[in-house]
Design a protein around this motif. Structure first.
Motif, PDB file in Angstrom:
ATOM      1  N   VAL A  41       7.893   3.716  27.336  1.00 39.71           N
ATOM      2  CA  VAL A  41       8.807   5.443  26.595  1.00 39.71           C
ATOM      3  C   VAL A  41       7.781   5.438  26.140  1.00 39.71           C
ATOM      4  N   ILE A  42       7.534   6.614  25.636  1.00 41.22           N
ATOM      5  CA  ILE A  42       7.134   7.571  25.163  1.00 41.22           C
ATOM      6  C   ILE A  42       8.516   8.870  24.826  1.00 41.22           C
ATOM      7  N   HIS A  43       8.717   8.939  23.074  1.00 42.64           N
ATOM      8  CA  HIS A  43       9.630   9.883  23.217  1.00 42.64           C
ATOM      9  C   HIS A  43       9.160  11.077  22.562  1.00 42.64           C
ATOM     10  N   LEU A  44       9.428  12.304  22.804  1.00 47.61           N
ATOM     11  CA  LEU A  44       8.511  13.398  22.573  1.00 47.61           C
ATOM     12  C   LEU A  44       9.424  14.139  21.719  1.00 47.61           C
ATOM     13  N   SER A  45      11.089  13.648  21.793  1.00 54.04           N
ATOM     14  CA  SER A  45      12.201  13.573  21.976  1.00 54.04           C
ATOM     15  C   SER A  45      12.885  13.596  19.735  1.00 54.04           C
ATOM     16  N   GLN A  46      12.497  12.940  19.530  1.00 52.49           N
ATOM     17  CA  GLN A  46      13.458  13.208  18.580  1.00 52.49           C
ATOM     18  C   GLN A  46      12.050  12.920  17.399  1.00 52.49           C
ATOM     19  N   GLY A  47      12.965  14.103  16.919  1.00 52.08           N
ATOM     20  CA  GLY A  47      12.224  13.628  14.860  1.00 52.08           C
ATOM     21  C   GLY A  47      11.779  12.792  14.766  1.00 52.08           C
ATOM     22  N   ASP A  48      11.604  11.792  14.618  1.00 51.57           N
ATOM     23  CA  ASP A  48      11.287  10.853  13.144  1.00 51.57           C
ATOM     24  C   ASP A  48      10.514  10.140  13.156  1.00 51.57           C
ATOM     25  N   PRO A  49       8.909  10.877  12.591  1.00 47.07           N
ATOM     26  CA  PRO A  49       7.715  10.679  11.632  1.00 47.07           C
ATOM     27  C   PRO A  49       8.094   9.219  11.283  1.00 47.07           C
ATOM     28  N   SER A  50       8.470   9.066  10.724  1.00 41.53           N
ATOM     29  CA  SER A  50       8.716   7.953   9.293  1.00 41.53           C
ATOM     30  C   SER A  50       8.833   6.178  10.505  1.00 41.53           C
ATOM     31  N   ALA A  51       8.409   6.874  12.085  1.00 46.39           N
ATOM     32  CA  ALA A  51       8.878   5.826  13.208  1.00 46.39           C
ATOM     33  C   ALA A  51       7.323   5.316  13.140  1.00 46.39           C
ATOM     34  N   PHE A  52       6.265   5.806  12.584  1.00 44.17           N
ATOM     35  CA  PHE A  52       4.922   5.667  12.665  1.00 44.17           C
ATOM     36  C   PHE A  52       4.067   5.347  11.698  1.00 44.17           C
ATOM     37  N   PRO A  53       2.926   4.885  11.634  1.00 44.88           N
ATOM     38  CA  PRO A  53       1.910   4.036  10.320  1.00 44.88           C
ATOM     39  C   PRO A  53       1.331   5.845   9.550  1.00 44.88           C
ATOM     40  N   SER A  54       1.616   6.686  10.617  1.00 46.36           N
ATOM     41  CA  SER A  54       0.697   7.600   9.808  1.00 46.36           C
ATOM     42  C   SER A  54       1.700   8.856   9.030  1.00 46.36           C
ATOM     43  N   PHE A  55       2.971   8.427   9.460  1.00 47.35           N
ATOM     44  CA  PHE A  55       3.982   9.205   8.160  1.00 47.35           C
ATOM     45  C   PHE A  55       4.435   8.262   7.568  1.00 47.35           C
ATOM     46  N   HIS A  56       3.946   6.991   7.295  1.00 52.93           N
ATOM     47  CA  HIS A  56       4.682   6.495   6.703  1.00 52.93           C
ATOM     48  C   HIS A  56       5.578   6.871   5.095  1.00 52.93           C
ATOM     49  N   ILE A  57       6.340   6.506   4.766  1.00 52.91           N
ATOM     50  CA  ILE A  57       7.149   7.105   3.339  1.00 52.91           C
ATOM     51  C   ILE A  57       5.893   7.258   2.287  1.00 52.91           C
ATOM     52  N   SER A  58       5.833   7.438   1.784  1.00 49.46           N
ATOM     53  CA  SER A  58       5.718   7.246   0.218  1.00 49.46           C
ATOM     54  C   SER A  58       5.643   6.863  -0.804  1.00 49.46           C
ATOM     55  N   ALA A  59       4.322   5.862  -1.509  1.00 48.60           N
ATOM     56  CA  ALA A  59       5.106   4.573  -2.223  1.00 48.60           C
ATOM     57  C   ALA A  59       5.452   4.955  -3.662  1.00 48.60           C
ATOM     58  N   PHE A  60       4.922   5.673  -3.745  1.00 45.15           N
ATOM     59  CA  PHE A  60       5.935   6.600  -4.994  1.00 45.15           C
ATOM     60  C   PHE A  60       7.584   6.346  -4.918  1.00 45.15           C
ATOM     61  N   VAL A  61       7.965   7.512  -3.671  1.00 45.13           N
ATOM     62  CA  VAL A  61       9.502   7.347  -3.379  1.00 45.13           C
ATOM     63  C   VAL A  61       9.752   6.070  -3.106  1.00 45.13           C
ATOM     64  N   GLU A  62       9.619   5.042  -2.427  1.00 41.76           N
ATOM     65  CA  GLU A  62       9.863   3.903  -3.000  1.00 41.76           C
ATOM     66  C   GLU A  62      10.331   2.927  -3.875  1.00 41.76           C
ATOM     67  N   GLU A  63       9.202   3.474  -4.423  1.00 40.80           N
ATOM     68  CA  GLU A  63       9.532   2.778  -6.068  1.00 40.80           C
ATOM     69  C   GLU A  63      10.621   3.580  -7.057  1.00 40.80           C
TER      70      GLU A  63
END
Length: 388
Positions: A41-63
């Motif tokens: 299944v390929i979901h092009l329906s929901q805007g949650d880029p965090s599920a993909f490696p290319s859009f991982h959140i900034s390490a600065f934010v986690e810190e």
């Protein structure tokens, strides 16, 4: 003994509006997925880029969140005011800021504050369905966004829709679901129209600064001297952290004011490349098209041409059959107020886009109208003619 008649119950208006939320529409599409067709299944329906490696959140934010847990210092209101003031010709104060548990709660608060008997509110079409669901206090009236004019607001229609009971107009910029970014001049005209009508502007700017086209993002608050403005923002979009809620607000001073610009640049460039690819691939497939290249947000709108397709009734039918046959999930435009259009997110890995559009092309070609040869037989007293 007579059955007890209770004097309370559900709000039919809220229930009816809730049925047209994205979740309600997508439930209908998802029921058609076929687990036995051998396709992922390929979901092009929901805007949650965090599920993909290319859009991982900034390490600065986690810190920053980690550091905030060990700190006794927190003033989310003042740092938010400082952050917002950077884009405005005046300074926002802490008293101007209202922090909520996600933008949905902010929307609830704004609409509740405007509630009064007989009130109506003007919403864009296409738009974000949660507004209809949350605006149960008022009559909802829709104005159109014009695709041929970069999805700008039909301001003449706005004035015609309003009356003495109109309390507010909602605009979404950058646009969800259209991917448009309003020009400075157009936003000023919206503010001037609101002033003329004596109404408030609710500016949904949750995708603020996520822009990558020729139109720079302009906050609606720039025009607060013309008309009163309520701006709705969200940290989850720009920082790619959907689902993070009130527990991380202690980290706001670090996140808002100190996140390296390299993080934003990377995300915006990824969005630009993905949007360009989706736009190009869409317009190469018979039966669908994208009239305007997106300039912001995470979405684009695809127009359906039923005259080139067989066995497809409308956008909802298209999405249900696409899900069943190809396991590609799109959002039907009917759930966004625009029939025979579909919403696609490009906030996914490039490989997902390639495969999703390969399958969509196969689907459209399979359902494309075939050239039919029609023969006419005409009898004559002397000759017989067959016209082919």
């Amino acid at each position: 003994m007579a059955e007890q008649q209770w004097r309370f119950g559900g709000n039919s208006k809220v229930i009816g509006a809730g049925a047209m939320t994205l979740r309600g529409v997508m439930d209908g599409v998802m029921k058609n997925l076929d687990e036995n067709n051998g396709k992922s299944v390929i979901h092009l329906s929901q805007g949650d880029p965090s599920a993909f490696p290319s859009f991982h959140i900034s390490a600065f934010v986690e810190e920053a969140v980690s550091n905030a847990l060990r700190s006794a210092n927190f003033n989310g209101y003042s740092c938010t005011a400082e952050y917002l003031s950077k884009d405005l010709p005046y300074n926002v104060t802490s008293d101007d800021v209202f922090l909520t548990n996600g933008c949905t709660q902010a929307l609830d608060a704004a609409l509740t504050a405007l509630a009064r008997p007989g009130a109506n509110i003007l919403l864009p079409r296409p738009g974000y369905p949660d507004y209809e669901a949350r605006a149960a206090f008022a009559e909802v009236r829709h104005f159109d966004l014009v695709p041929e004019n970069d999805w700008e607001v039909d301001l003449a229609a706005v004035e015609a829709l309003g009356d003495e009971n109109t309390v507010a107009i909602v605009i979404i910029n950058p646009g969800n679901p259209c991917g448009n970014v309003f020009k400075y001049e157009h936003l000023k005209k919206i503010a001037e129209t609101a002033r003329k009508m004596g109404i408030l502007v609710i500016a949904d700017e949750v995708y603020g600064h996520l822009t990558f086209g020729s139109n720079p993002f302009t906050p609606m608050g720039v025009f607060a001297s013309i008309a009163p403005i309520i701006t709705l923002g969200s940290l989850s979009k720009k920082w790619i952290v959907p689902g993070w809620r009130i527990g991380w607000l202690a980290a706001l001073p670090e996140i808002l004011l100190k996140t390296p610009t390299e993080f934003y640049d990377k995300i915006v460039n990824l969005f630009r490349e993905s949007a360009d690819k989706c736009y190009k691939l869409t317009n190469e497939i018979p039966g669908i098209s994208c009239p305007i290249k997106p300039q912001g947000c995470m979405f684009l709108m695809i127009k359906l041409d039923l005259s080139k397709l067989e066995g497809i009734r409308d956008d909802f039918d298209f999405c249900c059959k696409l899900a069943k046959e190809e396991s590609v999930v799109l959002v039907p435009g009917v759930g966004l107020g625009l029939k025979n259009w579909m919403r696609v997110t490009f906030a996914v890995e490039e490989s997902y886009i390639d495969e999703a559009f390969r399958r969509t092309r196969a689907f459209c070609e399979r359902h494309g109208k075939k050239h039919t040869q029609i023969s006419y037989y005409v009898e004559s007293p002397v000759f017989e003619f067959v016209y082919v």
